[in-house]
Design a protein around this motif. Sequence first.
Motif, short mmCIF file in Angstrom:
data_model
loop_
_atom_site.label_atom_id
_atom_site.label_comp_id
_atom_site.label_asym_id
_atom_site.label_seq_id
_atom_site.Cartn_x
_atom_site.Cartn_y
_atom_site.Cartn_z
N CYS A 23 0.84 -1.20 0.00
CA CYS A 23 0.00 0.00 0.00
C CYS A 23 0.88 1.25 0.00
O CYS A 23 1.94 1.27 0.63
N TYR A 24 0.42 2.26 -0.70
CA TYR A 24 1.11 3.55 -0.64
C TYR A 24 0.14 4.66 -0.98
O TYR A 24 -0.90 4.45 -1.58
N TRP A 25 0.47 5.86 -0.52
CA TRP A 25 -0.35 7.03 -0.76
C TRP A 25 0.27 7.87 -1.86
O TRP A 25 1.49 7.99 -1.95
N VAL A 26 -0.56 8.47 -2.69
CA VAL A 26 -0.12 9.39 -3.73
C VAL A 26 -0.65 10.76 -3.35
O VAL A 26 -1.84 10.91 -3.05
N VAL A 36 -3.29 3.84 -2.98
CA VAL A 36 -3.22 2.71 -3.91
C VAL A 36 -3.04 1.48 -3.03
O VAL A 36 -1.97 1.27 -2.45
N PRO A 37 -4.10 0.67 -2.87
CA PRO A 37 -4.01 -0.47 -1.95
C PRO A 37 -3.15 -1.60 -2.53
O PRO A 37 -3.13 -1.83 -3.73
N GLY A 38 -2.43 -2.25 -1.64
CA GLY A 38 -1.63 -3.40 -2.03
C GLY A 38 -2.05 -4.66 -1.30
O GLY A 38 -1.57 -5.74 -1.59
N ALA A 48 -8.80 1.59 6.84
CA ALA A 48 -8.52 0.57 7.85
C ALA A 48 -7.18 0.88 8.51
O ALA A 48 -6.21 1.27 7.85
N GLY A 49 -7.12 0.70 9.79
CA GLY A 49 -5.90 0.98 10.52
C GLY A 49 -4.84 -0.08 10.33
O GLY A 49 -3.66 0.18 10.43
N SER A 50 -5.27 -1.30 10.04
CA SER A 50 -4.30 -2.39 9.92
C SER A 50 -4.09 -2.76 8.46
O SER A 50 -4.99 -3.20 7.77
N CYS A 51 -2.88 -2.58 8.02
CA CYS A 51 -2.47 -2.97 6.66
C CYS A 51 -1.82 -4.35 6.78
O CYS A 51 -1.05 -4.60 7.70
#
Length: 105
Positions: A23-26, A36-38, A48-51
């Motif tokens: 996951c990362y933010w743009v 952008v979810p991974g 969601a708090g838990s990745c």
Amino acid sequence: MTTHSPAAPAAPATSCPVGPRPCYWVEETDGSRWMVPGCLARALDPDAGSCTCLPLHEQLEAMRAELAAAHGAYAGLRHWHDQVLAAVHGHVDGRRIMREAARVM
């Protein structure tokens, strides 16, 4: 005289050995952000708090293992290529074979 048809291009790889990108933010120039979810957890709920993506040190270990495997595969293919090339050049018709191969390409 025989004719040669070019080999079909290899199919693109459809699987990633270490999984999708984490996951990362743009961040846009206007200050807005989007994720952008991974992982499935964030794909279902971006807030969601838990990745469930691997921690960075585990991602790094996985990438290093993948890189080492790629280097090993390349070294094996390079060795095979060099042996085939040496065999062709050592053949009595080696020059003709190489000219024909260059013409077909």
